[in-house]
Design a protein around this motif. Structure first.
Motif, PDB file in Angstrom:
ATOM      1  N   UNK A  73       0.993  -1.199  -0.257  1.00 51.17           N
ATOM      2  CA  UNK A  73       0.515   0.547   0.087  1.00 51.17           C
ATOM      3  C   UNK A  73       0.808   1.215  -0.049  1.00 51.17           C
ATOM      4  N   UNK A  74       0.335   2.642  -0.182  1.00 52.05           N
ATOM      5  CA  UNK A  74       1.871   3.450  -0.325  1.00 52.05           C
ATOM      6  C   UNK A  74       0.993   4.800   0.440  1.00 52.05           C
ATOM      7  N   UNK A  85      -6.645  -5.093   1.701  1.00 48.62           N
ATOM      8  CA  UNK A  85      -4.839  -5.833   1.640  1.00 48.62           C
ATOM      9  C   UNK A  85      -5.085  -7.102   0.920  1.00 48.62           C
ATOM     10  N   UNK A  86      -6.368  -7.243   0.109  1.00 50.91           N
ATOM     11  CA  UNK A  86      -5.955  -8.316  -0.536  1.00 50.91           C
ATOM     12  C   UNK A  86      -6.083  -9.484  -0.093  1.00 50.91           C
ATOM     13  N   UNK A  87      -5.903  -9.486   1.400  1.00 43.98           N
ATOM     14  CA  UNK A  87      -5.982 -11.052   2.131  1.00 43.98           C
ATOM     15  C   UNK A  87      -7.729 -10.765   2.688  1.00 43.98           C
ATOM     16  N   UNK A  88      -7.762 -12.156   3.172  1.00 42.98           N
ATOM     17  CA  UNK A  88      -8.866 -12.308   3.651  1.00 42.98           C
ATOM     18  C   UNK A  88      -8.567 -11.794   5.446  1.00 42.98           C
ATOM     19  N   UNK A 117      -5.742  -2.271   6.595  1.00 40.88           N
ATOM     20  CA  UNK A 117      -4.753  -1.570   6.552  1.00 40.88           C
ATOM     21  C   UNK A 117      -4.944  -0.307   6.744  1.00 40.88           C
ATOM     22  N   UNK A 118      -4.633   0.307   8.254  1.00 44.31           N
ATOM     23  CA  UNK A 118      -4.723   2.018   7.765  1.00 44.31           C
ATOM     24  C   UNK A 118      -3.292   2.200   7.207  1.00 44.31           C
ATOM     25  N   UNK A 119      -2.770   2.584   6.282  1.00 42.59           N
ATOM     26  CA  UNK A 119      -1.310   3.219   5.301  1.00 42.59           C
ATOM     27  C   UNK A 119      -0.654   4.350   6.216  1.00 42.59           C
TER      28      UNK A 119
END
Ligand SMILES: Nc1ncnc2c1ncn2[C@@H]1O[C@H](COP(=O)(O)OP(=O)(O)OP(=O)(O)O)[C@@H](O)[C@H]1O
Ligand SMILES: [Mg+2]
Length: 246
Positions: free
Chosen positions: A50-51, A75-78, A82-84
């Protein structure tokens, strides 16, 4: 929702590596998890592909005038969000009020509707943000390199907790970047100083496999699950899970 902070006053001790591995292992265990990258360097965000953002109005978020949900990314993960990192969080110590260490705790509250675990990847400083982290976290995990300098930084933190009457029982240390070829590392691991906070059993080894997280943009479990480093993170996660009663 339980909150786990990866924190140390010293830089480069494996906070981000542990935060990413623990968050991914929790998600794999089907625990809805959100990883919050509180470090403007954005290493956890980068590892999760993530950016770091400069969008939005972080000042509005930190003053409680914007919903935190707007900052959460998938994130694409189950089971893992994410809070970048936000590059503007380097100004946080100006925004956060010195006399109110509960801002972060209040911000986390709405996340409990969706998540059972929040993992905070923290920057290495003793600041207003750190005070907010100590107030918000159920456990503060301290990756500690078996060296005198790392232990000195730990002692400074313990003194700070003592001076400010902060709850020392939240603190848990674990050995990180441990290199058993070195005499000092072996000696400290075998006979840890009595002054250390409660020490978990997991010992995360010094290993090039862990450095490769940046190449794989993934936790060690994804690309080297048989390696002792992956085993160490699994044990660390099991200990955290038990500590937090997840
Ligand atoms: N156990 C390990 N063995 C070898 N290299 C490691 C290990 N853990 C982390 N590293 C590497 O060491 C560097 C610092 O690790 P990491 O970013 O996890 O530390 P940090 O405490 O979060 O640092 P910072 O204080 O800058 O946020 C990174 O390049 C990482 O890949
Ligand atoms: Mg870091």
């Amino acid at each position: 929702m339980k909150t786990l902070a990866l924190y140390h006053l010293k830089g480069g001790v494996g906070k981000t590596a542990a935060a990413v591995n623990i968050a991914c292992l929790a998600a794999k265990a089907r625990i809805p998890t959100v990883l919050w990258d509180l470090d403007p360097q954005g290493a956890a965000s980068w590892t999760m592909s993530a950016t770091a953002t400069e969008a939005g109005k972080p000042k509005a978020l930190w003053s409680g005038n914007a919903p935190i949900g707007d900052w959460v990314q998938e994130t694409g993960r189950s089971n893992l969000s994410l809070i970048p990192a936000d590059l503007t969080t380097r100004h946080l110590d100006i925004w956060l009020r010195k006399d109110d260490p509960d801002t972060l705790k209040q911000l986390l509250k709405p996340l409990s509707e969706h998540y059972a675990l929040c993992v905070l990847d923290c920057p290495p400083s003793l600041s207003h943000l750190a005070e907010n982290i100590f107030a918000a976290a159920d456990r503060v995990l301290l990756p500690t390199v078996p060296t005198h300098l790392s232990l000195r930084a730990l002692k400074q933190l313990l003194d700070y907790f003592g001076d400010n009457k902060l709850p020392r029982d939240k603190l848990r240390a674990f050995w990180s970047l441990a290199d058993r070829r070195r005499g000092l590392h072996r000696a400290l691991i075998e006979a840890p100083p009595k002054s250390m906070p409660k020490l978990l059993r997991a010992v995360v080894p010094y290993s090039a496999i862990i450095e490769k997280m940046g190449e794989h943009k993934a936790p060690v479990e994804d690309y080297a699950s048989d390696h002792p480093a992956a085993e160490a993170y699994r044990l660390l996660w099991q200990e955290v899970k038990a500590e937090l009663k997840l």
